[in-house]
Design a protein around this motif. Structure first.
Motif, PDB file in Angstrom:
ATOM      1  N   ILE A  53       0.974  -1.276   0.097  1.00 24.25           N
ATOM      2  CA  ILE A  53       0.064   0.080  -0.001  1.00 24.25           C
ATOM      3  C   ILE A  53       0.815   1.346  -0.304  1.00 24.25           C
ATOM      4  O   ILE A  53       0.636   2.257  -0.649  1.00 24.25           O
ATOM      5  CB  ILE A  53      -1.778   0.201   1.162  1.00 24.25           C
ATOM      6  CG1 ILE A  53      -1.965   1.125   1.100  1.00 24.25           C
ATOM      7  CG2 ILE A  53      -0.020   0.192   2.001  1.00 24.25           C
ATOM      8  CD1 ILE A  53      -2.897   1.112   0.135  1.00 24.25           C
ATOM      9  N   ASP A  54       2.004   1.216   0.397  1.00 23.72           N
ATOM     10  CA  ASP A  54       2.857   2.637   1.111  1.00 23.72           C
ATOM     11  C   ASP A  54       2.930   2.912  -0.422  1.00 23.72           C
ATOM     12  O   ASP A  54       3.265   4.122  -0.844  1.00 23.72           O
ATOM     13  CB  ASP A  54       3.862   2.096   1.474  1.00 23.72           C
ATOM     14  CG  ASP A  54       4.890   1.449   1.408  1.00 23.72           C
ATOM     15  OD1 ASP A  54       4.233   0.109   1.102  1.00 23.72           O
ATOM     16  OD2 ASP A  54       6.204   1.320   1.907  1.00 23.72           O
ATOM     17  N   GLU A  55       3.974   1.760  -1.422  1.00 22.76           N
ATOM     18  CA  GLU A  55       3.987   2.198  -2.553  1.00 22.76           C
ATOM     19  C   GLU A  55       3.433   2.410  -3.471  1.00 22.76           C
ATOM     20  O   GLU A  55       3.418   2.836  -4.127  1.00 22.76           O
ATOM     21  CB  GLU A  55       5.099   0.572  -3.385  1.00 22.76           C
ATOM     22  CG  GLU A  55       5.329   0.453  -4.430  1.00 22.76           C
ATOM     23  CD  GLU A  55       6.312  -0.663  -5.327  1.00 22.76           C
ATOM     24  OE1 GLU A  55       5.704  -0.929  -6.408  1.00 22.76           O
ATOM     25  OE2 GLU A  55       6.754  -1.188  -3.873  1.00 22.76           O
ATOM     26  N   ALA A  56       2.186   2.072  -3.315  1.00 24.65           N
ATOM     27  CA  ALA A  56       0.953   1.887  -4.659  1.00 24.65           C
ATOM     28  C   ALA A  56       0.667   4.006  -4.166  1.00 24.65           C
ATOM     29  O   ALA A  56       0.100   4.415  -5.286  1.00 24.65           O
ATOM     30  CB  ALA A  56      -0.090   1.736  -4.166  1.00 24.65           C
ATOM     31  N   LEU A  57       0.832   4.182  -2.724  1.00 22.06           N
ATOM     32  CA  LEU A  57       0.542   5.743  -2.828  1.00 22.06           C
ATOM     33  C   LEU A  57       1.710   7.021  -2.660  1.00 22.06           C
ATOM     34  O   LEU A  57       1.552   7.934  -2.968  1.00 22.06           O
ATOM     35  CB  LEU A  57      -0.174   6.052  -0.858  1.00 22.06           C
ATOM     36  CG  LEU A  57      -0.578   4.915  -0.612  1.00 22.06           C
ATOM     37  CD1 LEU A  57      -0.989   5.078   1.636  1.00 22.06           C
ATOM     38  CD2 LEU A  57      -2.130   6.031  -0.713  1.00 22.06           C
ATOM     39  N   GLU A  58       2.520   5.849  -3.266  1.00 28.75           N
ATOM     40  CA  GLU A  58       3.793   7.242  -3.261  1.00 28.75           C
ATOM     41  C   GLU A  58       3.751   7.432  -5.388  1.00 28.75           C
ATOM     42  O   GLU A  58       3.953   8.231  -4.810  1.00 28.75           O
ATOM     43  CB  GLU A  58       5.370   5.877  -3.192  1.00 28.75           C
ATOM     44  CG  GLU A  58       6.596   6.664  -3.188  1.00 28.75           C
ATOM     45  CD  GLU A  58       7.498   6.714  -3.239  1.00 28.75           C
ATOM     46  OE1 GLU A  58       8.978   6.856  -3.387  1.00 28.75           O
ATOM     47  OE2 GLU A  58       7.498   5.236  -1.589  1.00 28.75           O
ATOM     48  N   TRP A  59       3.889   5.666  -4.970  1.00 28.16           N
ATOM     49  CA  TRP A  59       3.407   5.908  -7.312  1.00 28.16           C
ATOM     50  C   TRP A  59       2.264   6.863  -7.122  1.00 28.16           C
ATOM     51  O   TRP A  59       2.256   7.684  -8.200  1.00 28.16           O
ATOM     52  CB  TRP A  59       2.712   4.778  -7.974  1.00 28.16           C
ATOM     53  CG  TRP A  59       3.257   4.712  -9.272  1.00 28.16           C
ATOM     54  CD1 TRP A  59       4.165   4.606 -10.146  1.00 28.16           C
ATOM     55  CD2 TRP A  59       2.421   4.776 -10.044  1.00 28.16           C
ATOM     56  NE1 TRP A  59       3.447   4.655 -11.182  1.00 28.16           N
ATOM     57  CE2 TRP A  59       2.841   5.134 -11.345  1.00 28.16           C
ATOM     58  CE3 TRP A  59       1.003   4.998  -9.993  1.00 28.16           C
ATOM     59  CZ2 TRP A  59       1.891   5.525 -12.458  1.00 28.16           C
ATOM     60  CZ3 TRP A  59      -0.366   5.465 -10.967  1.00 28.16           C
ATOM     61  CH2 TRP A  59       0.356   4.843 -12.110  1.00 28.16           C
ATOM     62  N   ARG A  60       1.072   6.837  -7.305  1.00 24.28           N
ATOM     63  CA  ARG A  60       0.042   8.155  -7.097  1.00 24.28           C
ATOM     64  C   ARG A  60       0.841   9.416  -7.090  1.00 24.28           C
ATOM     65  O   ARG A  60       0.686  10.199  -7.414  1.00 24.28           O
ATOM     66  CB  ARG A  60      -1.026   7.572  -6.340  1.00 24.28           C
ATOM     67  CG  ARG A  60      -1.941   8.312  -6.420  1.00 24.28           C
ATOM     68  CD  ARG A  60      -3.306   8.112  -5.145  1.00 24.28           C
ATOM     69  NE  ARG A  60      -4.393   9.134  -5.957  1.00 24.28           N
ATOM     70  CZ  ARG A  60      -5.694   8.222  -6.084  1.00 24.28           C
ATOM     71  NH1 ARG A  60      -5.759   7.081  -6.335  1.00 24.28           N
ATOM     72  NH2 ARG A  60      -6.985   9.649  -6.401  1.00 24.28           N
ATOM     73  N   GLU A  61       1.236   9.777  -5.489  1.00 22.66           N
ATOM     74  CA  GLU A  61       1.843  11.194  -5.442  1.00 22.66           C
ATOM     75  C   GLU A  61       3.067  11.618  -6.679  1.00 22.66           C
ATOM     76  O   GLU A  61       2.986  12.993  -7.201  1.00 22.66           O
ATOM     77  CB  GLU A  61       2.120  11.050  -4.138  1.00 22.66           C
ATOM     78  CG  GLU A  61       2.888  12.254  -3.342  1.00 22.66           C
ATOM     79  CD  GLU A  61       2.843  12.761  -2.469  1.00 22.66           C
ATOM     80  OE1 GLU A  61       3.278  13.744  -2.106  1.00 22.66           O
ATOM     81  OE2 GLU A  61       2.721  11.996  -1.887  1.00 22.66           O
ATOM     82  N   MET A  62       3.520  10.553  -6.887  1.00 24.41           N
ATOM     83  CA  MET A  62       4.805  11.006  -7.566  1.00 24.41           C
ATOM     84  C   MET A  62       4.569  11.604  -9.741  1.00 24.41           C
ATOM     85  O   MET A  62       4.551  12.526  -9.859  1.00 24.41           O
ATOM     86  CB  MET A  62       5.681   9.631  -7.628  1.00 24.41           C
ATOM     87  CG  MET A  62       6.672   9.798  -6.170  1.00 24.41           C
ATOM     88  SD  MET A  62       8.092   8.531  -6.300  1.00 24.41           S
ATOM     89  CE  MET A  62       8.214   8.620  -8.323  1.00 24.41           C
ATOM     90  N   HIS A  63       2.484  10.389  -9.619  1.00 19.10           N
ATOM     91  CA  HIS A  63       2.403   9.965 -11.148  1.00 19.10           C
ATOM     92  C   HIS A  63       1.511  11.352 -11.207  1.00 19.10           C
ATOM     93  O   HIS A  63       1.845  12.156 -12.346  1.00 19.10           O
ATOM     94  CB  HIS A  63       1.663   9.509 -11.118  1.00 19.10           C
ATOM     95  CG  HIS A  63       1.044   9.081 -12.600  1.00 19.10           C
ATOM     96  ND1 HIS A  63       1.241   8.802 -14.113  1.00 19.10           N
ATOM     97  CD2 HIS A  63      -0.067   9.559 -13.288  1.00 19.10           C
ATOM     98  CE1 HIS A  63       1.413   9.026 -15.349  1.00 19.10           C
ATOM     99  NE2 HIS A  63       0.019   9.095 -15.034  1.00 19.10           N
ATOM    100  N   GLU A  64       0.474  11.579 -10.263  1.00 19.43           N
ATOM    101  CA  GLU A  64       0.344  13.230 -10.340  1.00 19.43           C
ATOM    102  C   GLU A  64       0.946  14.488 -10.386  1.00 19.43           C
ATOM    103  O   GLU A  64       0.604  15.938 -10.858  1.00 19.43           O
ATOM    104  CB  GLU A  64      -0.879  13.772  -8.766  1.00 19.43           C
ATOM    105  CG  GLU A  64      -1.904  12.502  -9.386  1.00 19.43           C
ATOM    106  CD  GLU A  64      -2.375  12.023  -8.014  1.00 19.43           C
ATOM    107  OE1 GLU A  64      -2.688  12.803  -7.081  1.00 19.43           O
ATOM    108  OE2 GLU A  64      -4.041  11.438  -7.797  1.00 19.43           O
ATOM    109  N   ARG A  65       2.047  14.270  -9.120  1.00 19.15           N
ATOM    110  CA  ARG A  65       3.047  15.515  -9.437  1.00 19.15           C
ATOM    111  C   ARG A  65       4.404  15.693 -10.939  1.00 19.15           C
ATOM    112  O   ARG A  65       4.908  16.821 -11.190  1.00 19.15           O
ATOM    113  CB  ARG A  65       4.111  15.586  -8.185  1.00 19.15           C
ATOM    114  CG  ARG A  65       3.197  15.591  -6.988  1.00 19.15           C
ATOM    115  CD  ARG A  65       4.390  15.980  -6.038  1.00 19.15           C
ATOM    116  NE  ARG A  65       3.608  16.558  -5.055  1.00 19.15           N
ATOM    117  CZ  ARG A  65       4.558  17.728  -4.409  1.00 19.15           C
ATOM    118  NH1 ARG A  65       5.864  16.953  -4.412  1.00 19.15           N
ATOM    119  NH2 ARG A  65       3.784  18.604  -3.413  1.00 19.15           N
ATOM    120  N   LEU A  66       4.717  14.490 -11.131  1.00 18.89           N
ATOM    121  CA  LEU A  66       5.465  14.529 -12.470  1.00 18.89           C
ATOM    122  C   LEU A  66       4.977  14.202 -13.665  1.00 18.89           C
ATOM    123  O   LEU A  66       5.116  15.463 -14.088  1.00 18.89           O
ATOM    124  CB  LEU A  66       6.713  13.717 -11.852  1.00 18.89           C
ATOM    125  CG  LEU A  66       7.429  13.514 -10.829  1.00 18.89           C
ATOM    126  CD1 LEU A  66       8.333  12.080 -10.725  1.00 18.89           C
ATOM    127  CD2 LEU A  66       8.664  15.409 -10.530  1.00 18.89           C
TER     128      LEU A  66
END
Length: 75
Positions: A53-66
């Motif tokens: 779950i922590d990797e999924a949340l990190e990917w979501r945040e990174m994708h929305e920003r980058l």
């Protein structure tokens, strides 16, 4: 090259010029019981799945920003 970075609140919107409209990056997430993985899909076509779950949340945040930054680079 003039790239404007937006703040976390999103007040600064990148200037789009007149070249092409930037795609919206709407990430949807879910859990696949068949694979026992968290799945994330973006409206731009990007897909990610992970058992953590922590990797999924990190990917979501990174994708929305980058992802909007990579859209501005053109291709």
């Amino acid at each position: 090259m003039n790239i404007r970075f937006s703040t976390r609140g999103g007040q600064d919107q990148p200037s789009t010029g007149a070249a092409r409209p930037l795609p919206d990056h709407q990430v949807t997430s879910g859990f696949s019981y068949a694979m026992c993985r968290f799945t994330l899909d973006c409206s731009c076509g990007a897909h990610n799945d992970t058992p953590y779950i922590d990797e999924a949340l990190e990917w979501r945040e990174m994708h929305e920003r980058l992802a909007p930054l990579s859209d501005q680079l053109g291709g």
